[in-house]
Structure formats: structure tokens, C-alpha cells
Design an enzyme around this catalytic site. Structure first.
Site, PDB file in Angstrom:
ATOM      1  N   CYS A  46       0.802  -1.000  -0.051  1.00 22.63           N
ATOM      2  CA  CYS A  46      -0.030  -0.028  -0.044  1.00 22.63           C
ATOM      3  C   CYS A  46       0.895   1.232   0.123  1.00 22.63           C
ATOM      4  CB  CYS A  46      -1.056  -0.215   1.289  1.00 22.63           C
ATOM      5  SG  CYS A  46      -2.571  -1.063   1.015  1.00 22.63           S
ATOM      6  N   LYS A  49       0.524   3.870  -2.903  1.00 24.90           N
ATOM      7  CA  LYS A  49      -0.707   4.853  -3.343  1.00 24.90           C
ATOM      8  C   LYS A  49      -0.184   6.187  -3.677  1.00 24.90           C
ATOM      9  CE  LYS A  49      -4.286   2.849  -0.355  1.00 24.90           C
ATOM     10  NZ  LYS A  49      -5.380   3.120   0.700  1.00 24.90           N
ATOM     11  N   ASP A  74     -13.929   4.459   2.588  1.00 27.15           N
ATOM     12  CA  ASP A  74     -13.358   3.322   2.236  1.00 27.15           C
ATOM     13  C   ASP A  74     -14.215   2.473   1.107  1.00 27.15           C
ATOM     14  OD1 ASP A  74     -11.076   3.552   4.009  1.00 27.15           O
ATOM     15  OD2 ASP A  74     -12.619   3.128   5.619  1.00 27.15           O
ATOM     16  N   ASP A  97      -9.178  -2.428  -4.521  1.00 23.26           N
ATOM     17  CA  ASP A  97      -7.968  -2.173  -4.312  1.00 23.26           C
ATOM     18  C   ASP A  97      -6.796  -3.094  -5.036  1.00 23.26           C
ATOM     19  OD1 ASP A  97      -5.596  -1.099  -2.673  1.00 23.26           O
ATOM     20  OD2 ASP A  97      -6.982  -1.020  -0.623  1.00 23.26           O
ATOM     21  N   GLN A 173      -9.735  -9.572 -14.186  1.00 22.78           N
ATOM     22  CA  GLN A 173      -9.095  -9.261 -15.311  1.00 22.78           C
ATOM     23  C   GLN A 173      -7.676  -9.597 -14.973  1.00 22.78           C
ATOM     24  OE1 GLN A 173      -9.179  -8.799 -18.405  1.00 22.78           O
ATOM     25  NE2 GLN A 173      -8.786  -6.696 -18.941  1.00 22.78           N
ATOM     26  N   THR A 174      -6.873 -10.151 -15.974  1.00 27.03           N
ATOM     27  CA  THR A 174      -5.315 -10.362 -15.861  1.00 27.03           C
ATOM     28  C   THR A 174      -4.809  -9.904 -16.975  1.00 27.03           C
ATOM     29  OG1 THR A 174      -5.923 -12.644 -14.648  1.00 27.03           O
ATOM     30  CG2 THR A 174      -3.447 -12.343 -15.774  1.00 27.03           C
TER      31      THR A 174
END
Length: 398
Positions: A46, A49, A74, A97, A173-174
Site C-alpha cells: 500500500c 498509493k 473506504d 484495491d 482481469q489478468t
């Protein structure tokens, strides 16, 4: 050779009482002995960000868009044109996220990625996620064999945490990207009574609780330096903090990061929480400030300040921070956390203490801490400041 992972028993529901993080053995996966997932990224977890001031400026523009609801906290909360069997209005609560690797082991990284995605739902007092999507980027910097194995392991780790949360991954999704990436979307459909909004109830006198220790960013960087020494490691850490202490810190941090906040979500509603947020990339003070600022808008605005009086931190992370002149701002309250704890506001010390005691009992013995209180914001407060560390605040070493 197969790479066996501990299996959760049927009675486990919160991600805290399963076995400890297994030692990463790349060779058992068919990878080179020196393989480390973190070699393929410069930003970790994280900490990738966008800086909070820049993000908030962008969100102010987005919030002015007609039809936007609850922008900036959030989760997205959108009313649906449906009701439940009791005739109560329903809401779609969703969050997304994703981040770059923070640990060497791709399976563990998948676990942490899923726990982090789910945490935003849990901060709303929603313990049950209806479905998840997985977002994944496979690294173009790996050879095809390494890429296949790491992608498979990340997906397996993500799916394992989803199962532990009693939800399923139904899509995603890849893509290909120079740096690996893992994250997703978590969604739940709930009534008003089935969630705790982060705004509307917080008031002066509320007591603040934190459910996980701080210091994960320091932990993952020390671990990488142990494997790939840096000038800062040689200058500030080597000879002061032993490899054994770093390994212990890393294991504690990874156990914390992969642990679900699910029981905290369930119990915060039971004990009458006034609201919560989860602590991730902006650090505890950054997220506390965002939590406080959110109270100043809406139908019943309040001008409040969250005061943090004592903070639990991994003891070796504290020692390392002091050796490095607080490079990652852990002691200032701004060190990024990945899949961090819930910061929850309760109406009384009694309610907060009852929450902490019950959470420890059901969450594998993991403690929580009363860390501060809410007060009315001073009339001469600095613009934009809605949270602060108390002068001389206490560090609780874990």
C-alpha cells in the site's frame, strides 16, 4: 516436488487461527533458489498509493459530480431499486484495491492481496462479502516459466483467503505489466441495519480502538535488505538489529497482513460502534484524519478531532525506525500499512474494552488496543487537520 500449503479447518472463519505463515521455498515451486517476488517492483504494498493530499484534491473534483455518493471513504455505497424480504431498502457496497508485491512468496502475496481488498468492506461492519473479482498483472520481466508459476501461486493465495472469508471469486482481469500487481473488487448487498457507515454517529467522547499493530512497511523493507543488502541497511541496521530479529518481525508482520478483519467487522456492530476505517497506505494518522474530515460533511456535520494517545507497534520496527531516523515515518504515524487493522470508534470505554476482549477470544488470541479518543475540534485548528498524535504519545511494543 509439490509445494504444500496448510489447509484451514472447517471451523475456521476469521483467518487468524490458521497455521503460521510457512517459510518460502522457491525451489519447491520450480523457481530459482534466489527468486524473490519483490525483485520485480520498486514500490511495495500500500506504499504505492498516490500521496494523500494529491488524492484528496482529485476526490474533491469527483465529489462535485452529480450522483456521486460517499466519495472518498473506504467504500462506495449506492442505493438499489430493490428491497429485502422485510421491505428494507438495499445498498450495493463495493470497494477496489490493488498494489505491487511487498513479500517474496507469491502465494502469501495473494493471501495478503485478498485480505486487503476485503478489509474495506469489513471497515463498514460488513462481515459477509457476496462476491469478489480478482485483478492481476503478470510480470513481463520474468521468463515464461517464472511468470506461469508466480501467477498461479498468487491466484491460489487470493482464492484461499476468499474461501476463508466464505466468499468466491467470480471474475476479474489478468494483464501483462513490467511490475506484478494483485488486488480486486469486493461487493456486498446489505440493508442499512447491516452496515456501520463511517459518518453520522461519531461524536466527542468516543473511544478509539486499533485491531492490528503498526510497522509492516518497515518489516518488509528490512526483510528485503536482509536478502539484498542496501547502503542504508549496512549503515544503520547491520550490527544493531540481528537477522533473527528481522526474520521474527517479518513473520509477525506477514501473519498480521494476511489475517482477515472479518471478526472485527462482526463485533463492531455487536458492540455499537459509531464508525470505522481501515489503516493502509496513508498510515494511521492519515486515515484517522480522513475519518475525522468525513464527519464535517453531510446532513449533520460535526467538527471533530481524533486524538491518538498510544499506538501498538512491532518492537523491532520501532528499533529499526530509530536507527534510520524514522525514514518511513512510523513514529510520526504516517508509515504505510498493508492490510492493516481497523480503527474503530465506540461510544464508551466499556464498549471498547468489551470489543477488544471478545475479539481477542475469537480471533486466535490476537490483541486489540484502545488507542485514543474523539474530541471537539479547536476553533483555531489548522485547516484540514482532523487528527493528531498526543504529545509524548505512548508506544506499545509488540
Amino acid at each position: 516436488m509439490s509445494h504444500k500449503r496448510p489447509q484451514s479447518s472447517a471451523g475456521e472463519s476469521n483467518g487468524a487461527v490458521d497455521l503460521k505463515t510457512p517459510r518460502f521455498d522457491p525451489v519447491s515451486l520450480g523457481l530459482p533458489a534466489e527468486f524473490q517476488l519483490t525483485d520485480y517492483t520498486r514500490l511495495k504494498g500500500c506504499s504505492c498509493k498516490l500521496p494523500q493530499p494529491k488524492l484528496l484534491a482529485l476526490l474533491q473534483e469527483l465529489s462535485a459530480t452529480p450522483g456521486q455518493k460517499d466519495v472518498g471513504m473506504d467504500c462506495s455505497i449506492v442505493p438499489l431499486h430493490h428491497t429485502n424480504s422485510k421491505g428494507e431498502a438495499l445498498f450495493l457496497v463495493s470497494t477496489t484495491d490493488f498494489f505491487f508485491p511487498s513479500v517474496s512468496d507469491p502465494f502469501l502475496q495473494g493471501q495478503i492481496g485478498a485480505a486487503n481488498v476485503l478489509s474495506d468492506l469489513y471497515s463498514m461492519g460488513i462481515p459477509d462479502c457476496d462476491t469478489m473479482l480478482m485483478l492481476l498483472a503478470a510480470s513481463t520481466e520474468m521468463d515464461e516459466h517464472e511468470r506461469l508459476i508466480t501467477t498461479r501461486e498468487i491466484m491460489k493465495g487470493f482464492a484461499e483467503r476468499a474461501r476463508l472469508a466464505t466468499t468466491t471469486v467470480t471474475g476479474g482481469q489478468t494483464v501483462m505489466n513490467p511490475w506484478p500487481l494483485i488486488g480486486g473488487v469486493a461487493m456486498a448487498v446489505v440493508s442499512e441495519a447491516e452496515m456501520v457507515r463511517p459518518t453520522g454517529l461519531l461524536c466527542a467522547g468516543d473511544i478509539l480502538v486499533l485491531t492490528k499493530p503498526l510497522g509492516c512497511q518497515v518489516a518488509v523493507n528490512l526483510k528485503q535488505w536482509l536478502l539484498r543488502p542496501s547502503p542504508l541497511y549496512e549503515e544503520a541496521i547491520a550490527g544493531h538489529i540481528s537477522p533473527e530479529e528481522i526474520e521474527e518481525l517479518y513473520n509477525m508482520a506477514t501473519d498480521s497482513m494476511r489475517r482477515l478483519n472479518r471478526e472485527g467487522a462482526r463485533l463492531m456492530r455487536k458492540h455499537g460502534a459509531h464508525g470505522a476505517t481501515d489503516v493502509t497506505g496513508f498510515g494511521i494518522l492519515g486515515h484517522a484524519n480522513n475519518f475525522g474530515a468525513a464527519q464535517a460533511v453531510g446532513d449533520a456535520p460535526r467538527s471533530l478531532c481524533l486524538v491518538l494517545e498510544r499506538l501498538p507497534m512491532f518492537k523491532t520496527a520501532v528499533a529499526a525506525s530509530k536507527q534510520m531516523n524514522d525514514k518511513y515515518r512510523l513514529l510520526e504515524g504516517y508509515s504505510a500499512e498493508t492490510s492493516g487493522g481497523l480503527l474503530v470508534a465506540f461510544p464508551s470505554t466499556t464498549a471498547a474494552a468489551a470489543f477488544c476482549a471478545e475479539l481477542t477470544a475469537v480471533d486466535g488470541g490476537c490483541p486489540s488496543w484502545i488507542v485514543g479518543h474523539v474530541e471537539d475540534r479547536a476553533t483555531n485548528a489548522v485547516d484540514g487537520v482532523y487528527a493528531r498524535l498526543k504529545d509524548g504519545y505512548e508506544i506499545v511494543e509488540v
